[in-house]
Design a protein around this motif. Structure first.
Motif, short mmCIF file in Angstrom:
data_model
loop_
_atom_site.label_atom_id
_atom_site.label_comp_id
_atom_site.label_asym_id
_atom_site.label_seq_id
_atom_site.Cartn_x
_atom_site.Cartn_y
_atom_site.Cartn_z
N PHE A 1 0.84 -1.21 0.00
CA PHE A 1 0.00 0.00 0.00
C PHE A 1 0.87 1.25 0.00
O PHE A 1 0.54 2.25 -0.64
N ALA B 1 0.79 3.96 -2.88
CA ALA B 1 0.46 5.35 -2.56
C ALA B 1 1.56 6.27 -3.06
O ALA B 1 1.29 7.32 -3.67
N CYS C 1 -9.57 -5.02 0.42
CA CYS C 1 -8.95 -3.75 0.78
C CYS C 1 -9.19 -2.71 -0.31
O CYS C 1 -9.54 -1.56 -0.05
N VAL C 2 -8.98 -3.14 -1.58
CA VAL C 2 -9.14 -2.20 -2.69
C VAL C 2 -10.57 -1.71 -2.77
O VAL C 2 -10.84 -0.51 -2.95
N ALA D 1 -12.78 -1.55 -0.39
CA ALA D 1 -13.06 -0.66 0.73
C ALA D 1 -12.51 0.73 0.43
O ALA D 1 -13.16 1.76 0.65
N LEU D 2 -11.30 0.75 -0.11
CA LEU D 2 -10.65 2.02 -0.43
C LEU D 2 -11.42 2.78 -1.51
O LEU D 2 -11.64 3.98 -1.43
N ALA D 3 -11.83 2.03 -2.55
CA ALA D 3 -12.57 2.64 -3.64
C ALA D 3 -13.88 3.24 -3.13
O ALA D 3 -14.25 4.36 -3.48
N LEU E 1 -14.52 4.22 -0.12
CA LEU E 1 -14.21 5.37 0.73
C LEU E 1 -13.93 6.61 -0.12
O LEU E 1 -14.42 7.70 0.17
N SER E 2 -13.13 6.41 -1.18
CA SER E 2 -12.77 7.58 -1.97
C SER E 2 -13.96 8.08 -2.79
O SER E 2 -14.13 9.28 -2.99
#
Ligand SMILES: Nc1ncnc2c1ncn2[C@@H]1O[C@H](COP(=O)(O)OP(=O)(O)OP(=O)(O)O)[C@@H](O)[C@H]1O
Ligand SMILES: [Mg+2]
Lengths: 361, 277
Positions: free
Chosen positions: B77, B81, B254-255, B257-259, B261-262
């Motif tokens: 990650f 990033a 994880c991806v 969840a991140l997507a 969130l963003s």
């Protein structure tokens, strides 16, 4: 001293001279209009005043100080763009606060001034809306408010009403007049609509091909155009080619081809034999039936060839003796009787000797 | 009258959308489900999966029990990033320059940006080995980042360019007219309006970098392996399919969840920029 002075301004784009030797002086508090057909250089002048473009010759002075070399962001004037150019990612309040933030005003003053200005343009309930949620008229108001809020010395408006429909345009015109009177900020307004210019302005500069053809107050411009172009561009007008056949003590005798002599007035010394044009507004021409009497000097017989009923007025096209056509406009005052004459009627057209103007070639 | 006219329209809609739907079902959803199921199975005697119907959580116990896996996740990650951030910083001026250049030149410049795709990815990575080797940078974390940035830069430039090209120049003039200097114009107008471009570019860089294994394997040292390498290793080298699947599931979760969130953050923070996306 004039607030803004433009001296011998010239701007070339390659071989094209977009602005040619323009000089203007605009007084504080004035509603000044640049009027002219598309491509005559109005926007180019505004862009030079705003600082987005630099003149090739001449200079622009604000309060007597040259603006040459001062970047747009440091000129104490704002522009209302034709496309409004509202920031799409900011709310109405955010847009209006922008110039105040740039000027570094304290937060509570910004809040107060934004509120006041929103009230001024009647948009209180749209404070938190975003530009894409507004109608054309509302966007226009936001653009105006954003231009006015920081009280610039001068507000430049480039065809701000161009994108609105006819009814909204007229509404916004009245609002604009009231607004300008209320805030007392000098407006330089650009339009190609002569009606808009006449309705709004204190003074109008009529432009053609980069030049100022005439600079006058609306009524002077309308009743005493300086040349054929201005006469033709502003309002409806009859233009006849004439030759001066008599001239004495401000009285003129003009001969129009085939029509006979027209009596006119002109204070200028004019020599017999000169050629020019005679310009006559249709609403100053009377049309009478054959049996009605008219004791005016300028009277000619003709036949109604066409008429246009416009509701409040009727426009008659009257063909005179040898093919010369005069347009006359008569108010439809009497109820139940829209038209006074029909197509084919033989009529007399007449006008006062001081109704028209003689234009030198 | 209207019924016969709408029926074919409905049929057409189905006819058009059915093939891609079937394709996605067969080649995306089904494999994904197989991986999910594999994550809860046991390893077979000779690798792969043990015969049905054993079910077990061994892979997960193993995965969560060893801190090394968490470390690799964290490193991945971080690399993703960092790569994304560097890509933004490098791509922004480039995209801006292309968007501001004369119309006829833009297409050529865009072509130049995507031109590297014309040659094979591995060939280009080998080229970096040649370049980084003599500089004594090969097999370092830096080399991995360089390779990642190099490989993914076009994916940042293109969406940014598409966004910046649509900006109305009148907005910058308006800002200037209202008193904003160049710096303020950028931060108050250009940058916020380009956020959608930055977001889509970031998604296009961040997610592939997370799963990438070739660049770290060829350019990085032994300590520079990422999740991609781990997953690949389980499937191809160790033949521990359940562990590989569990890793893949965790990465995907994880991806996602991140997507999510963003997307949520973007919705709150980018009001009014929809018109430009
Ligand atoms: N940047 C430029 N480069 C070349 N020519 C230009 C440029 N800007 C304006 N012109 C030309 O200068 C002339 C005047 O343009 P300008 O935009 O000032 O007209 P305008 O009076 O505002 O017209 P409109 O009513 O259509 O807006 C036009 O012929 C236009 O083509
Ligand atoms: Mg213009």
């Amino acid at each position: 001293m004039a607030l803004l002075e433009i001296r011998k301004l010239t701007r070339r784009f390659g071989a094209l001279e977009a602005v040619k030797d323009v000089s203007l002086a605009i007084e504080a508090g004035e509603f000044f209009t640049l009027l002219g057909p598309s491509g005559c250089g109005k926007t180019t002048i505004l862009r030079m005043i705003a600082g987005f473009d630099a003149p090739d010759e001449g200079e622009i002075l604000l309060d007597g100080v040259s603006l040459a070399g001062v970047p747009p962001e440091r000129r104490p004037l704002h522009t209302v763009f034709q496309s409004y150019a509202l920031f799409p990612h900011m709310s109405v309040a955010g847009n209006i606060a922008f110039p105040l933030e740039m000027a570094g005003k304290p937060k509570d003053e910004i809040r107060r001034r934004v509120k006041e200005t929103l009230a001024l343009v009647h948009l209180e309930e749209k404070t938190e809306s975003f530009p894409h949620e507004l109608s054309g008229g509302q966007k226009q108001r936001v653009a105006l408010a954003r231009g006015l809020v920081n009280q610039p010395r001068l507000l430049l408006l480039d065809e701000p009403l161009g994108a609105l429909d006819a009814k909204l345009r007229v509404e916004m015109q009245s609002e604009l007049i009231a607004l300008q009177r209320e805030v007392g900020i000098t407006f330089i307004f650009v339009t190609h609509s002569q009606q808009e210019a006449l309705a709004l302005s204190h003074r109008i500069a009529v432009m053609r091909d980069g030049r100022v053809e005439q600079l006058d107050e609306p009524d002077t411009l309308y009743s005493a155009p300086a040349n054929r172009f201005v006469a033709d561009f502003i309002g409806k007008i009859n233009l006849l080619d004439v030759e001066v056949v008599a001239s004495s003590k401000a009285r003129l005798g003009l001969r129009a081809a085939g029509l006979g002599e027209i009596a006119a007035t002109d204070p200028r010394p004019i020599t017999v034999g000169e050629r020019g044009a005679f310009a006559l507004r249709p609403e100053l021409v009377r049309v009478f039936g054959r049996r009605e009497s008219a004791d005016l000097k300028n009277r000619f017989e003709g036949t109604v060839r066409e008429l246009l009923y416009l509701g409040d007025v009727t426009l008659y096209k009257v063909e005179l003796a040898d093919g010369c056509v005069i347009e006359a406009m008569m108010p439809n005052a009497a109820p139940g009787r829209a038209k006074f004459h029909e197509v084919g009627d033989v009529v007399t057209v007449c006008w006062r000797h001081d109704a028209g103007v003689y234009l030198r070639n | 009258m209207s019924a016969p006219r709408t029926q074919p329209a409905g049929l057409t809609k189905w006819a058009v959308t059915l093939p891609p739907t079937l394709f996605l079902l067969a080649f995306f959803l089904v494999p994904a489900l197989i991986v999910v199921v594999a994550g809860f199975r046991e390893t077979g005697e000779f690798g792969g999966l043990a015969p049905w119907p054993q079910v077990s959580l061994d892979a997960w116990r193993f995965l969560l029990g060893d801190v090394i896996y968490l470390e690799v996740f964290a490193r991945s990650f971080l690399v993703a990033a960092l790569t994304t951030l560097i890509c933004i910083v490098l791509a922004y001026p480039l995209a801006w320059l292309i968007a501001r250049s004369p119309k006829q030149r833009r297409d050529v410049l865009v072509l130049l940006v995507i031109l590297p795709f014309a040659s094979n990815f591995l060939v280009r990575i080998y080229a970096w080995i040649m370049l980084l080797g003599p500089a004594n940078l090969l097999y370092t974390p830096l080399a991995v980042i360089v390779g990642m940035v190099y490989a993914h830069l076009p994916f940042m430039v293109l969406p940014l360019y598409t966004n910046l090209e649509k900006h109305d120049p009148a907005l910058l003039e308006a800002a200037q007219d209202l008193g904003a200097n160049a710096w303020t114009r950028f931060w108050r107008v250009t940058f916020p309006l380009s956020l959608p471009g930055i977001f889509s570019g970031s998604a296009l860089v961040f997610i592939p970098v997370l799963g990438m294994f070739a660049a770290p394997e060829l350019l990085g040292g032994t300590g520079d392996i990422l999740i991609g390498n781990l997953i690949k290793e389980q499937f191809l080298d160790n033949r521990d399919w359940p562990l590989g699947s569990a890793l893949a599931i965790m990465l995907t979760a994880c991806v996602l969840a991140l997507a999510g969130l963003s997307a949520w953050a973007a919705k709150r923070g980018m009001h009014g920029t929809e018109a430009i996306t």
